[in-house]
Design an enzyme around this catalytic site. Structure first.
Site, PDB file in Angstrom:
ATOM      1  N   SER A 112       0.831  -1.202   0.000  1.00 28.47           N
ATOM      2  CA  SER A 112       0.000   0.000   0.000  1.00 28.47           C
ATOM      3  C   SER A 112       0.876   1.266   0.000  1.00 28.47           C
ATOM      4  O   SER A 112       1.687   1.442  -0.918  1.00 28.47           O
ATOM      5  CB  SER A 112      -0.958  -0.053   1.207  1.00 28.47           C
ATOM      6  OG  SER A 112      -1.954   0.919   1.093  1.00 28.47           O
ATOM      7  N   ASP A 165     -10.039  -4.431  -4.410  1.00 32.03           N
ATOM      8  CA  ASP A 165      -9.448  -3.569  -3.381  1.00 32.03           C
ATOM      9  C   ASP A 165     -10.319  -2.323  -3.177  1.00 32.03           C
ATOM     10  O   ASP A 165     -10.467  -1.512  -4.077  1.00 32.03           O
ATOM     11  CB  ASP A 165      -8.028  -3.158  -3.824  1.00 32.03           C
ATOM     12  CG  ASP A 165      -7.235  -2.507  -2.708  1.00 32.03           C
ATOM     13  OD1 ASP A 165      -7.846  -1.830  -1.849  1.00 32.03           O
ATOM     14  OD2 ASP A 165      -5.999  -2.649  -2.698  1.00 32.03           O
ATOM     15  N   HIS A 197      -7.977  -5.319   0.056  1.00 30.55           N
ATOM     16  CA  HIS A 197      -6.743  -4.610   0.406  1.00 30.55           C
ATOM     17  C   HIS A 197      -5.978  -5.432   1.435  1.00 30.55           C
ATOM     18  O   HIS A 197      -5.911  -5.106   2.620  1.00 30.55           O
ATOM     19  CB  HIS A 197      -7.077  -3.213   0.945  1.00 30.55           C
ATOM     20  CG  HIS A 197      -5.882  -2.297   0.986  1.00 30.55           C
ATOM     21  ND1 HIS A 197      -5.215  -1.899  -0.162  1.00 30.55           N
ATOM     22  CD2 HIS A 197      -5.235  -1.700   2.018  1.00 30.55           C
ATOM     23  CE1 HIS A 197      -4.221  -1.104   0.179  1.00 30.55           C
ATOM     24  NE2 HIS A 197      -4.211  -0.976   1.488  1.00 30.55           N
TER      25      HIS A 197
END
Length: 217
Positions: A112, A165, A197
Site C-alpha cells: 500500500s 481492493d 486490500h
C-alpha cells in the site's frame, strides 16, 4: 524513527530485502510474512514509519511514510514528505552497502503506502537494485514520471493488486502499471481475483518466486 525490525539471514548474509508497511501499521506487520518467503541468505529489514497527522484520516496521528491528502489520483500530494521518505529509504540502502551488501543484491518492497514508497524510492535511486515489489500500491507524484526516473528502469518490478481492493482501487494499480510499462523494461503486473486490500497465499507464492529469481544464492 523507531529502530527497524530486522530478521537476520540464517546462512551467510549475501542479500537484503527492505520492506515498508502500509498506513497505520509497524515494521512487525509484515516481518514474519517476509521472513517466510525469503531465502536463508537474505536479511529482512522492516522499518516503522514515523507517527504523523494524516489528512485523509481527519488529522489523526498514526505511523505514515508521508501525508495522504486525497483519494483523487489527480489531487494534491505531500511532495515534501514523499521526497523525505525516499531519502530515508536511500539511507537504509546505504546502511546495507556499508555492511558489505551491494545495491544489486538489495530488493525494496512494500504494501500500500509502503509499496508506493518502494517504487518511488527505487526509481529516484541512481544505483541498480536487485528488484522492487509493490503490493496494492500506486506510484506517488506520477505526473513527474518518467522524467524523475533516474535509475532502476531496467530493474525487475513485481506489482501485485487485488481486483476487489476498496482502499487503493484496482484501477490505480492498472494505471500505475500502464505508466511503468512506458519506461521500465521488466515491470510485471499481477492481479488477484476477489482479493481486497490485503495479501493472499497465491500472492505470497509469487513474491517468493520473484525473490528466488532476483536474489539467487
Amino acid at each position: 524513527m523507531a529502530a527497524p525490525v530486522v530478521i537476520p539471514a540464517t546462512t551467510k548474509h549475501t542479500a537484503t530485502l527492505i520492506f515498508f508497511h502500509g498506513l497505520g501499521d509497524t515494521g512487525h506487520g509484515w516481518a514474519s510474512s517476509m521472513a517466510e518467503v525469503r531465502s536463508p541468505h537474505t536479511k529482512v529489514v522492516c522499518p516503522t514509519a514515523p507517527v504523523m497527522p494524516v489528512t485523509l484520516n481527519a488529522g489523526f496521528r498514526m505511523p505514515s511514510w508521508f501525508d495522504l491528502r486525497t483519494l483523487d489520483p489527480s489531487g494534491p500530494e505531500d511532495e515534501e514528505g514523499i521526497r523525505k521518505a525516499a531519502e530515508m529509504a536511500h539511507s537504509l540502502i546505504a546502511d546495507e552497502v556499508a555492511g558489505g551488501i551491494p545495491t544489486s543484491r538489495i530488493v525494496l518492497g512494500g504494501f500500500s503506502q509502503g509499496g508506493a514508497l518502494a517504487m518511488f524510492s527505487a526509481l529516484t535511486f541512481p544505483e541498480p537494485l536487485a528488484g522492487v515489489i509493490a503490493l496494492s500500491a500506486w506510484l506517488p507524484l506520477h505526473q513527474k514520471f518518467p522524467a524523475e526516473a533516474i535509475g532502476n528502469r531496467n530493474t525487475p518490478l513485481l506489482q501485485c493488486h487485488g481486483n476487489c481492493d476498496p482502499l487503493v482501487p484496482y484501477k490505480w494499480g492498472q494505471m500505475t502499471a500502464f505508466l511503468l510499462k512506458q519506461f521500465m523494461t521488466k515491470a510485471e503486473f499481477k492481479s488477484y481475483q476477489g482479493m481486497m486490500h490485503t495479501s493472499s497465499e497465491e500472492e505470497m507464492r509469487d513474491i517468493k518466486k520473484f525473490l528466488d529469481t532476483v536474489l539467487q544464492p
